[in-house]
Design a protein around this motif. Structure first.
Motif, PDB file in Angstrom:
ATOM      1  N   ASN A 140      -7.046  -1.695 -10.937  1.00 51.24           N
ATOM      2  CA  ASN A 140      -5.729  -1.204 -10.583  1.00 51.24           C
ATOM      3  C   ASN A 140      -5.194   0.168 -11.196  1.00 51.24           C
ATOM      4  OD1 ASN A 140      -3.204  -1.631  -9.500  1.00 51.24           O
ATOM      5  ND2 ASN A 140      -2.522  -3.693 -10.385  1.00 51.24           N
ATOM      6  N   LEU A 141      -6.006   1.029 -11.005  1.00 48.50           N
ATOM      7  CA  LEU A 141      -5.703   2.630 -11.263  1.00 48.50           C
ATOM      8  C   LEU A 141      -4.174   2.785 -11.577  1.00 48.50           C
ATOM      9  CD1 LEU A 141      -7.217   5.287 -12.155  1.00 48.50           C
ATOM     10  CD2 LEU A 141      -7.069   5.640  -9.818  1.00 48.50           C
ATOM     11  N   GLY A 142      -3.711   3.430 -12.566  1.00 46.82           N
ATOM     12  CA  GLY A 142      -2.495   3.760 -12.791  1.00 46.82           C
ATOM     13  C   GLY A 142      -1.329   2.584 -13.118  1.00 46.82           C
ATOM     14  N   SER A 143      -1.613   1.366 -13.339  1.00 49.05           N
ATOM     15  CA  SER A 143      -1.045   0.238 -13.677  1.00 49.05           C
ATOM     16  C   SER A 143      -1.524  -0.309 -15.013  1.00 49.05           C
ATOM     17  CB  SER A 143      -1.004  -1.000 -12.530  1.00 49.05           C
ATOM     18  OG  SER A 143      -0.286  -0.350 -11.557  1.00 49.05           O
ATOM     19  N   THR A 144      -2.836  -0.001 -15.398  1.00 47.83           N
ATOM     20  CA  THR A 144      -3.414  -0.751 -16.555  1.00 47.83           C
ATOM     21  C   THR A 144      -4.174   0.336 -17.323  1.00 47.83           C
ATOM     22  OG1 THR A 144      -5.643  -1.014 -15.205  1.00 47.83           O
ATOM     23  CG2 THR A 144      -3.956  -2.847 -15.307  1.00 47.83           C
ATOM     24  N   VAL A 145      -4.231   0.180 -18.595  1.00 49.89           N
ATOM     25  CA  VAL A 145      -5.178   0.809 -19.479  1.00 49.89           C
ATOM     26  C   VAL A 145      -6.380  -0.017 -19.804  1.00 49.89           C
ATOM     27  CG1 VAL A 145      -3.229   2.288 -20.412  1.00 49.89           C
ATOM     28  CG2 VAL A 145      -3.732   0.249 -21.417  1.00 49.89           C
ATOM     29  N   HIS A 146      -7.229   0.852 -20.026  1.00 45.44           N
ATOM     30  CA  HIS A 146      -8.656   0.340 -20.599  1.00 45.44           C
ATOM     31  C   HIS A 146      -8.602   0.161 -22.099  1.00 45.44           C
ATOM     32  CE1 HIS A 146     -13.180   0.293 -19.275  1.00 45.44           C
ATOM     33  NE2 HIS A 146     -13.005  -0.629 -19.914  1.00 45.44           N
ATOM     34  N   VAL A 147      -9.064  -1.017 -22.602  1.00 48.24           N
ATOM     35  CA  VAL A 147      -9.335  -1.043 -23.865  1.00 48.24           C
ATOM     36  C   VAL A 147     -10.703  -1.532 -24.132  1.00 48.24           C
ATOM     37  CG1 VAL A 147      -8.463  -2.474 -26.145  1.00 48.24           C
ATOM     38  CG2 VAL A 147      -6.870  -1.931 -24.271  1.00 48.24           C
ATOM     39  N   VAL A 148     -11.300  -0.806 -25.163  1.00 52.24           N
ATOM     40  CA  VAL A 148     -12.794  -1.062 -25.300  1.00 52.24           C
ATOM     41  C   VAL A 148     -12.703  -1.238 -26.889  1.00 52.24           C
ATOM     42  CG1 VAL A 148     -14.811   0.113 -25.257  1.00 52.24           C
ATOM     43  CG2 VAL A 148     -13.362   0.542 -23.665  1.00 52.24           C
ATOM     44  N   PHE A 149     -13.479  -2.694 -26.995  1.00 51.60           N
ATOM     45  CA  PHE A 149     -14.056  -2.822 -28.403  1.00 51.60           C
ATOM     46  C   PHE A 149     -15.495  -2.546 -28.530  1.00 51.60           C
ATOM     47  CE2 PHE A 149     -10.286  -5.688 -27.400  1.00 51.60           C
ATOM     48  CZ  PHE A 149      -9.641  -5.438 -28.762  1.00 51.60           C
ATOM     49  N   TYR A 150     -15.995  -2.251 -29.564  1.00 50.33           N
ATOM     50  CA  TYR A 150     -17.349  -1.954 -30.107  1.00 50.33           C
ATOM     51  C   TYR A 150     -17.625  -1.806 -31.648  1.00 50.33           C
ATOM     52  CZ  TYR A 150     -15.732   2.791 -30.430  1.00 50.33           C
ATOM     53  OH  TYR A 150     -14.780   3.956 -30.761  1.00 50.33           O
ATOM     54  N   PRO A 151     -18.923  -2.143 -32.155  1.00 52.05           N
ATOM     55  CA  PRO A 151     -19.113  -2.135 -33.231  1.00 52.05           C
ATOM     56  C   PRO A 151     -19.098  -0.546 -33.604  1.00 52.05           C
ATOM     57  CG  PRO A 151     -21.005  -3.324 -32.045  1.00 52.05           C
ATOM     58  CD  PRO A 151     -20.164  -2.816 -31.183  1.00 52.05           C
ATOM     59  N   TRP A 184       0.622  -1.303  -0.046  1.00 49.96           N
ATOM     60  CA  TRP A 184      -0.144   0.126  -0.042  1.00 49.96           C
ATOM     61  C   TRP A 184       0.966   1.316  -0.038  1.00 49.96           C
ATOM     62  CZ3 TRP A 184      -4.901   0.145  -1.288  1.00 49.96           C
ATOM     63  CH2 TRP A 184      -5.779  -1.236  -1.384  1.00 49.96           C
ATOM     64  N   GLU A 185       2.259   1.194  -0.221  1.00 54.01           N
ATOM     65  CA  GLU A 185       3.118   2.376  -0.259  1.00 54.01           C
ATOM     66  C   GLU A 185       2.695   2.982  -1.529  1.00 54.01           C
ATOM     67  OE1 GLU A 185       7.055   1.312  -0.038  1.00 54.01           O
ATOM     68  OE2 GLU A 185       6.817   0.563   2.189  1.00 54.01           O
ATOM     69  N   ASP A 186       2.229   2.345  -2.702  1.00 53.86           N
ATOM     70  CA  ASP A 186       1.824   3.005  -3.946  1.00 53.86           C
ATOM     71  C   ASP A 186       0.598   3.758  -3.846  1.00 53.86           C
ATOM     72  OD1 ASP A 186       1.312   3.455  -6.492  1.00 53.86           O
ATOM     73  OD2 ASP A 186       1.246   1.388  -7.219  1.00 53.86           O
ATOM     74  N   ILE A 187       0.770   4.892  -3.967  1.00 50.87           N
ATOM     75  CA  ILE A 187      -0.681   5.804  -4.003  1.00 50.87           C
ATOM     76  C   ILE A 187      -1.660   5.502  -4.943  1.00 50.87           C
ATOM     77  CG2 ILE A 187       0.150   7.754  -5.244  1.00 50.87           C
ATOM     78  CD1 ILE A 187      -1.216   9.591  -2.985  1.00 50.87           C
ATOM     79  N   TRP A 188      -1.215   5.116  -6.214  1.00 51.65           N
ATOM     80  CA  TRP A 188      -2.289   4.814  -7.286  1.00 51.65           C
ATOM     81  C   TRP A 188      -3.053   3.427  -6.498  1.00 51.65           C
ATOM     82  CZ3 TRP A 188      -3.256   8.262 -10.163  1.00 51.65           C
ATOM     83  CH2 TRP A 188      -2.022   9.292 -10.494  1.00 51.65           C
ATOM     84  N   ARG A 189      -2.357   2.626  -6.083  1.00 51.33           N
ATOM     85  CA  ARG A 189      -3.023   1.341  -5.419  1.00 51.33           C
ATOM     86  C   ARG A 189      -4.320   1.985  -4.604  1.00 51.33           C
ATOM     87  NH1 ARG A 189      -1.852  -4.109  -4.772  1.00 51.33           N
ATOM     88  NH2 ARG A 189      -3.235  -5.122  -3.331  1.00 51.33           N
ATOM     89  N   LEU A 248      -5.446   5.146  -4.232  1.00 49.35           N
ATOM     90  CA  LEU A 248      -6.589   5.779  -5.219  1.00 49.35           C
ATOM     91  C   LEU A 248      -7.302   4.988  -6.042  1.00 49.35           C
ATOM     92  CD1 LEU A 248      -4.225   8.766  -6.347  1.00 49.35           C
ATOM     93  CD2 LEU A 248      -6.134   8.820  -4.536  1.00 49.35           C
ATOM     94  N   GLY A 249      -6.917   3.737  -6.542  1.00 51.43           N
ATOM     95  CA  GLY A 249      -7.414   2.896  -7.102  1.00 51.43           C
ATOM     96  C   GLY A 249      -8.658   2.135  -6.416  1.00 51.43           C
ATOM     97  N   ALA A 250      -8.450   1.897  -5.042  1.00 50.80           N
ATOM     98  CA  ALA A 250      -9.285   1.398  -4.175  1.00 50.80           C
ATOM     99  C   ALA A 250     -10.358   2.316  -4.121  1.00 50.80           C
ATOM    100  CB  ALA A 250      -8.568   1.009  -2.922  1.00 50.80           C
TER     101      ALA A 250
END
Length: 187
Positions: free
Chosen positions: A171-182, A46-51, A53-55
């Protein structure tokens, strides 16, 4: 080495300037962030502030995404084939997810933490939260391979659009969100 303000003049901008004038809630948040950064938690993960903030922000980010994309609910199984074909259920065997080599697969390349989202009970979009280290395999024993090309090739092959959203609730700050749609969904 400490950086005085003259050393930092050559640094790139750190982002948005602070609001002027600021308001009490902003000042409280700033103080809380600095206090968090200055503490040593009992659990070092929990030292990582992004973790942290994600929570705190994960549910907000997810709900904002659902509202922005006008979605109703997640499907029981995350099967991108349903988005491509409009099928009512995932036709793949749970034991062999890609058991139909002729049709669309169960998931796209690099799929991780995936959800098939429904609108009025119908497949609307497929989202996944990916770690860049899992996509850009530059430190493997194999030659470097960048799965972003595979992700976009998959979308092109099956007639889907792709959006890359920098704010992932997983996992805010560690992942990106990929979205597929028609393509017709948001035109």
């Amino acid at each position: 080495m400490t950086n005085d303000s003259s050393d930092q003049e050559d640094y790139p901008t750190p982002g948005p300037n602070e609001p002027v004038p600021s308001w009490p809630e902003y000042n409280h948040l700033k103080e809380a962030v600095h206090a968090y950064l200055d503490h040593n938690p009992d659990d070092p993960t929990w030292e990582d502030i992004w973790r942290a903030l994600g929570a705190i922000m994960g549910e907000y980010q997810r709900d904002a995404f659902v509202n922005a994309f006008d979605l109703d609910e997640p499907a029981e199984r995350s099967c991108i084939r349903r988005l491509i074909t409009g099928e009512d259920e995932c036709p793949h065997s749970p034991l062999e997810a890609d058991d139909d080599p002729q049709g669309p697969s169960h998931k796209p390349p690099a799929s991780d933490h995936a959800t098939l989202w429904l609108d009025d009970g119908e497949p609307a979009l497929y989202s996944m939260h990916v770690y860049s280290g899992n996509i850009e395999r530059l430190d493997s024993e194999e030659p470097p391979h960048n799965l972003w090309f595979d992700v976009f090739e998959f979308a092109r092959e099956w007639g889907l659009e792709v959006s890359i959203l920098p704010k992932s609730w997983y996992n805010l700050g560690s992942t990106v969100h990929v979205v597929f749609y028609p393509p017709e969904r948001y035109r």
